[in-house]
Enzyme design. Structure first.
Site, short mmCIF file in Angstrom:
data_model
loop_
_atom_site.label_atom_id
_atom_site.label_comp_id
_atom_site.label_asym_id
_atom_site.label_seq_id
_atom_site.Cartn_x
_atom_site.Cartn_y
_atom_site.Cartn_z
N SER A 40 0.83 -1.20 0.00
CA SER A 40 0.00 0.00 0.00
C SER A 40 0.87 1.26 0.00
O SER A 40 1.73 1.42 -0.87
CB SER A 40 -0.95 -0.04 1.19
OG SER A 40 -1.97 0.91 1.05
N ASP A 154 -5.66 -3.51 -2.17
CA ASP A 154 -4.58 -3.15 -1.25
C ASP A 154 -3.81 -4.38 -0.73
O ASP A 154 -4.40 -5.33 -0.22
CB ASP A 154 -5.21 -2.41 -0.07
CG ASP A 154 -4.20 -1.64 0.76
OD1 ASP A 154 -3.28 -2.28 1.30
OD2 ASP A 154 -4.34 -0.42 0.86
#
Length: 290
Positions: A40, A154
């Site tokens: 991320s 993510d």
């Protein structure tokens, strides 16, 4: 203590900006980062660093105010997320060219999640921006990246601290920067902003984005706050397990309470905090070795 570092940068939304300060403190202390992996926001900072463009990225981030951050959000009506997530990366391309991961100055890996097949996806070649966009696709907020008909979200969903994707050897240290740590927040209190009429209007975004204002005793969490806090709690537990299992040489613990997921306009103080916490962690490690 070895001066070569295999560095792992955790997920964490805007808190991940503190990774910039971590890297700066490590370099100032004479450490050389020989490999880097991230999930991320950790992937974004790590990828930009591996490309040799961290100073440009830092300058851009530190110049963003609340209005700038709002303008970077390309809203869309979609059942998979209310932000496309393309505008911010297109803006970055204006001063950081895309490149192939295998051509970067430092070995780099970014982690994303194949949400349908329930497995992690490791980017170690191909377009850097494709990898960063996929790794940072926060579920329900940013639309998933579709690559080869696979929906990627993510990387923090399955692997918020991708320790296993860097090599720990006798000649390097394994260092983790964890910006989701369950430790007290020691960041100085933020000075109260003088709000213009436009910024006052932008305060309405608190109805959409989780954690940008304090909760009163009687206020219930919104659907996005419930979801975000659930994801945070899940990632915290996974992170604790990863750190305990792999036992890094050094863990730089940065409180998850320093800011909310979307407060990128606080980049200057976040970077400074990451820098100071890294200095503390290094000093403590040196004292323990003596």
């Amino acid at each position: 203590m070895p001066k070569s570092v295999a560095l792992v940068l955790s997920s964490g939304g805007a808190r991940g900006v503190a990774h910039i300060g971590v890297i700066e403190a490590l370099e100032e202390a004479g450490y050389t980062i020989s490999a880097i992996a991230g999930s991320s926001m950790g992937a974004v900072v790590g990828g930009v660093y591996a490309a040799g463009r961290l100073p440009d990225y830092k300058k851009w981030m530190c110049e963003l105010d609340k209005l700038d951050v709002f303008k970077l959000l390309d809203f869309t009506l979609s059942a998979q997320g209310f932000v496309r997530g393309e505008r911010v990366f297109n803006e970055m391309k204006k001063f950081i060219d895309d490149c192939d991961i295998e051509d970067l100055n430092i070995p780099f890996k970014a982690i994303a999640t194949d949400i349908v097949n329930k497995e992690e996806v490791v980017f170690e070649k191909g377009s850097l921006y494709t990898a960063l966009r996929a790794s940072a696709a926060i579920p329900s907020v940013l639309k998933p990246s579709i690559i080869d008909n696979v929906e990627l979200v993510d990387g923090g969903v399955v692997n918020p601290i991708p320790v296993k994707h860097v090599d720990k050897t006798l000649t390097n240290m394994l260092i983790v920067s964890d910006v989701n740590a369950d430790v007290p927040n020691t960041m100085p209190m933020q000075k109260k902003e003088e709000q213009t009429r436009m910024l006052q209007m932008l305060e309405k975004w608190n109805n959409f984005f989780p954690g940008t204002q304090s909760q009163s005793k009687n206020k219930r969490l919104s659907i996005f706050e419930l979801f975000a806090r659930s994801i945070d709690l899940m990632q915290d537990r996974i992170s604790d397990y990863i750190i305990e299992s792999h036992k890094p040489d050094l863990v730089i613990k940065i409180s998850r309470d320093i800011c909310s997921t979307f407060e990128f306009y606080r980049s200057t103080e976040l970077i400074q905090y990451g820098y100071k916490e890294t200095q503390k962690a290094l000093n403590n490690a040196l004292q323990a070795d003596q």
